[in-house]
Design an enzyme around this catalytic site. Structure first.
Site, PDB file in Angstrom:
ATOM      1  N   HIS A 193     -10.035  -4.167  -2.749  1.00  0.00           N
ATOM      2  CA  HIS A 193      -9.899  -3.713  -1.360  1.00  0.00           C
ATOM      3  C   HIS A 193      -9.236  -2.329  -1.366  1.00  0.00           C
ATOM      4  O   HIS A 193      -8.210  -2.114  -1.999  1.00  0.00           O
ATOM      5  CB  HIS A 193      -9.073  -4.729  -0.569  1.00  0.00           C
ATOM      6  CG  HIS A 193      -8.725  -4.251   0.804  1.00  0.00           C
ATOM      7  ND1 HIS A 193      -9.626  -3.580   1.609  1.00  0.00           N
ATOM      8  CD2 HIS A 193      -7.574  -4.338   1.520  1.00  0.00           C
ATOM      9  CE1 HIS A 193      -9.035  -3.281   2.751  1.00  0.00           C
ATOM     10  NE2 HIS A 193      -7.795  -3.715   2.722  1.00  0.00           N
ATOM     11  N   ASN A 242      -8.521   2.971   4.840  1.00  0.00           N
ATOM     12  CA  ASN A 242      -8.640   1.515   4.761  1.00  0.00           C
ATOM     13  C   ASN A 242      -9.584   1.024   5.863  1.00  0.00           C
ATOM     14  O   ASN A 242      -9.218   1.018   7.036  1.00  0.00           O
ATOM     15  CB  ASN A 242      -7.242   0.898   4.910  1.00  0.00           C
ATOM     16  CG  ASN A 242      -7.256  -0.626   4.867  1.00  0.00           C
ATOM     17  OD1 ASN A 242      -8.309  -1.256   4.937  1.00  0.00           O
ATOM     18  ND2 ASN A 242      -6.077  -1.203   4.767  1.00  0.00           N
ATOM     19  N   CYS A 252      -8.905  -8.401   5.961  1.00  0.00           N
ATOM     20  CA  CYS A 252      -9.500  -7.480   4.978  1.00  0.00           C
ATOM     21  C   CYS A 252     -10.180  -8.215   3.835  1.00  0.00           C
ATOM     22  O   CYS A 252     -10.914  -7.612   3.056  1.00  0.00           O
ATOM     23  CB  CYS A 252      -8.449  -6.528   4.437  1.00  0.00           C
ATOM     24  SG  CYS A 252      -7.676  -5.589   5.743  1.00  0.00           S
TER      25      CYS A 252
HETATM   26  N1  ACO Z   1       4.459   9.984   7.549  1.00  0.00           N
HETATM   27  C1  ACO Z   1       5.707  10.318   7.202  1.00  0.00           C
HETATM   28  N2  ACO Z   1       6.698   9.426   7.069  1.00  0.00           N
HETATM   29  C2  ACO Z   1       6.401   8.122   7.271  1.00  0.00           C
HETATM   30  C3  ACO Z   1       5.108   7.705   7.629  1.00  0.00           C
HETATM   31  C4  ACO Z   1       4.107   8.696   7.767  1.00  0.00           C
HETATM   32  N3  ACO Z   1       2.842   8.401   8.093  1.00  0.00           N
HETATM   33  N4  ACO Z   1       5.128   6.361   7.767  1.00  0.00           N
HETATM   34  C5  ACO Z   1       6.375   5.957   7.494  1.00  0.00           C
HETATM   35  N5  ACO Z   1       7.159   7.029   7.215  1.00  0.00           N
HETATM   36  C6  ACO Z   1       8.576   7.051   6.880  1.00  0.00           C
HETATM   37  C7  ACO Z   1       9.316   5.818   7.321  1.00  0.00           C
HETATM   38  O1  ACO Z   1       9.698   5.949   8.676  1.00  0.00           O
HETATM   39  C8  ACO Z   1      10.498   5.805   6.375  1.00  0.00           C
HETATM   40  O2  ACO Z   1      11.454   6.727   6.859  1.00  0.00           O
HETATM   41  P1  ACO Z   1      13.051   6.444   6.633  1.00  0.00           P
HETATM   42  O3  ACO Z   1      13.223   6.435   5.141  1.00  0.00           O
HETATM   43  O4  ACO Z   1      13.661   7.589   7.321  1.00  0.00           O
HETATM   44  O5  ACO Z   1      13.302   5.115   7.267  1.00  0.00           O
HETATM   45  C9  ACO Z   1       9.932   6.389   5.094  1.00  0.00           C
HETATM   46  O6  ACO Z   1       8.715   7.065   5.453  1.00  0.00           O
HETATM   47  C10 ACO Z   1       9.624   5.354   4.042  1.00  0.00           C
HETATM   48  O7  ACO Z   1       8.910   4.305   4.665  1.00  0.00           O
HETATM   49  P2  ACO Z   1       8.422   3.054   3.857  1.00  0.00           P
HETATM   50  O8  ACO Z   1       7.692   2.136   4.797  1.00  0.00           O
HETATM   51  O9  ACO Z   1       9.528   2.490   3.059  1.00  0.00           O
HETATM   52  O10 ACO Z   1       7.384   3.762   2.867  1.00  0.00           O
HETATM   53  P3  ACO Z   1       6.584   3.125   1.687  1.00  0.00           P
HETATM   54  O11 ACO Z   1       6.794   3.922   0.471  1.00  0.00           O
HETATM   55  O12 ACO Z   1       6.738   1.651   1.600  1.00  0.00           O
HETATM   56  O13 ACO Z   1       5.065   3.400   2.138  1.00  0.00           O
HETATM   57  C11 ACO Z   1       3.232   2.268   3.201  1.00  0.00           C
HETATM   58  C12 ACO Z   1       4.598   2.900   3.376  1.00  0.00           C
HETATM   59  C13 ACO Z   1       2.250   3.334   2.768  1.00  0.00           C
HETATM   60  C14 ACO Z   1       2.772   1.696   4.523  1.00  0.00           C
HETATM   61  C15 ACO Z   1       3.317   1.181   2.111  1.00  0.00           C
HETATM   62  O14 ACO Z   1       4.386   0.306   2.373  1.00  0.00           O
HETATM   63  C16 ACO Z   1       2.039   0.411   2.034  1.00  0.00           C
HETATM   64  O15 ACO Z   1       1.028   0.903   1.591  1.00  0.00           O
HETATM   65  N6  ACO Z   1       2.054  -0.870   2.399  1.00  0.00           N
HETATM   66  C17 ACO Z   1       0.868  -1.682   2.414  1.00  0.00           C
HETATM   67  C18 ACO Z   1       0.031  -1.268   3.581  1.00  0.00           C
HETATM   68  C19 ACO Z   1      -1.319  -1.913   3.564  1.00  0.00           C
HETATM   69  O16 ACO Z   1      -1.961  -2.004   2.550  1.00  0.00           O
HETATM   70  N7  ACO Z   1      -1.734  -2.341   4.738  1.00  0.00           N
HETATM   71  C20 ACO Z   1      -2.958  -2.937   4.963  1.00  0.00           C
HETATM   72  C21 ACO Z   1      -3.019  -4.230   4.269  1.00  0.00           C
HETATM   73  S1  ACO Z   1      -3.948  -5.470   5.010  1.00  0.00           S
HETATM   74  C22 ACO Z   1      -5.256  -4.765   5.544  1.00  0.00           C
HETATM   75  O17 ACO Z   1      -5.859  -4.014   4.808  1.00  0.00           O
HETATM   76  C23 ACO Z   1      -5.620  -5.033   6.945  1.00  0.00           C
END
Ligand code: ACO
Length: 332
Positions: A242, A272, A108
């Site tokens: 980004h 994204n 990215c």
């Molecule tokens: N819908 C509903 N629930 C979900 C989803 C979804 N789409 N995805 C995950 N969950 C659930 C999980 O299973 C978890 O359930 P549990 O508590 O029963 O185990 C719960 O939601 C919390 O999950 P977390 O992963 O802890 O949620 P978090 O608040 O961290 O948010 C997210 C997740 C949005 C992915 C966040 O961690 C994030 O943004 N990370 C960075 C992602 C990113 O930027 N990626 C790309 C970077 S590099 C590039 O751009 C190529």
């Protein structure tokens, strides 16, 4: 080096969070509160190559540089259906360019990596005009039965033409080995000597870990590049970050203690789009008259690897050619 032309292109298909909730165990409120994303554009009828050509053509037209006067073409792309030839080779001939070309996978952060390389080519006199096209289809890496990744990623292309001149002040690019937090593996052919089954592993992402790495790395990049250039957060008029997650952008903004207006976003609409996110945002802001002559901009991105890139530049406004409105026959 300075930017003299911009362009972008997005797929026609708009997919809302509610549409995803129709086949994944997710909801509009979960996606919106955790990421900020409301809709995204996904390839359906078009190809990534077509988006790349549209974005690149718009960038060329606004720059006033003829395709035959482009000295180098860099395409920032993580993956597409062709391993070879490169995406840059595919679009080169269709654009009418006649120059060396290469693809660059800086995840990215690829657009900023490409700018950094272009700057070195221009500074050393190896090239005068360089076309950078960031074309990405990360939706095609995801497992669409898994809600963790498929709700985040989307497709698009952004392009710029850069040339000699005053604009970019400095770059900072970094890399660190964290290959387990974000990866997508493609199958390779078996050989008589290596019979280990090779299969595709759709995008695996440790979301929380990526979140922490991203915030930490971007804050460090911003602090270092600002200090190195004798600037503070105040001196930057606009931060083009980004477009991965609104909460990541907010964490960086809070650290820099800068107002929300300085952090334009479009991830709400487009999701994204990997390395295409910054040039798409830049094109929208430039064409919309938001980026003004003389503004100081800070670009910052992070991606799988783990890699990061940041740049500071002074913006020069671009005169976009008038787009002719389609002539409608009067209704009878
Ligand atoms: N819908 C509903 N629930 C979900 C989803 C979804 N789409 N995805 C995950 N969950 C659930 C999980 O299973 C978890 O359930 P549990 O508590 O029963 O185990 C719960 O939601 C919390 O999950 P977390 O992963 O802890 O949620 P978090 O608040 O961290 O948010 C997210 C997740 C949005 C992915 C966040 O961690 C994030 O943004 N990370 C960075 C992602 C990113 O930027 N990626 C790309 C970077 S590099 C590039 O751009 C190529």
């Amino acid at each position: 080096m300075k930017i003299i032309g911009t362009g972008s292109a997005l797929p026609e298909k708009i997919v809302t969070n509610d549409m995803l909730a129709g086949f994944l165990e997710t909801s509009d409120s979960w996606i919106t509160t955790r990421t900020g994303i409301k809709t995204r554009r996904l390839l359906s009828k078009e190809t990534l190559g077509e988006l790349a050509i549209t974005a690149a053509t718009a960038a060329l037209e606004s720059s006033g540089v003829a395709p035959e006067n482009i000295d180098y073409l860099i395409c920032s792309n993580v993956a597409n259906s062709y391993v070879t030839p490169s995406m840059s080779s595919i679009i080169l001939g269709l654009l009418g360019c006649n120059c060396p070309c290469t693809d660059l996978n800086g995840a990215c952060a690829g657009f900023i990596y490409a700018l950094d390389i272009a700057d070195a080519f221009i500074k050393t006199g190896r090239a005068k005009n360089i076309l950078i096209v960031a074309a990405e289809e990360p939706s095609r890496f995801c497992n669409w039965h898994e809600r963790e990744t498929s709700v985040l990623f989307a497709d698009g292309a952004g392009a710029v033409v850069v040339t000699e001149g005053e604009g970019f002040k400095d770059f900072r690019v970094t890399a660190d080995t964290h290959t387990d937090v974000l990866y997508y593996k493609r199958a390779m052919e078996a050989t008589p000597y290596d019979r280990v089954e090779s299969k595709t592993t759709p995008l695996v992402m440790q979301g929380r870990e990526v979140f922490k790495l991203a915030v930490r790395a971007c804050i460090k990049d911003c602090d270092i590049i600002l200090e190195k250039n004798g600037m503070t957060g105040e001196d930057i008029d606009m931060y083009l970050l980004h477009q991965a997650n609104l909460r990541i952008i907010d964490s960086i903004r809070e650290h820099l203690e800068q107002p929300k207006e300085k952090f334009p976003t479009n991830l709400q609409k487009y999701g994204n789009t990997s390395s295409a996110s910054i040039p798409i945002l830049m094109d929208e802001l430039s064409r919309g008259g938001v980026l003004k002559d003389g503004m100081n901009l800070l670009l910052s991105a992070f991606g799988g690897g783990f890699v990061t890139g940041a740049a500071i530049l002074k913006w020069s406004s671009i005169d976009y050619p008038e787009i002719e409105e389609p002539v409608h026959e009067p209704a009878v």
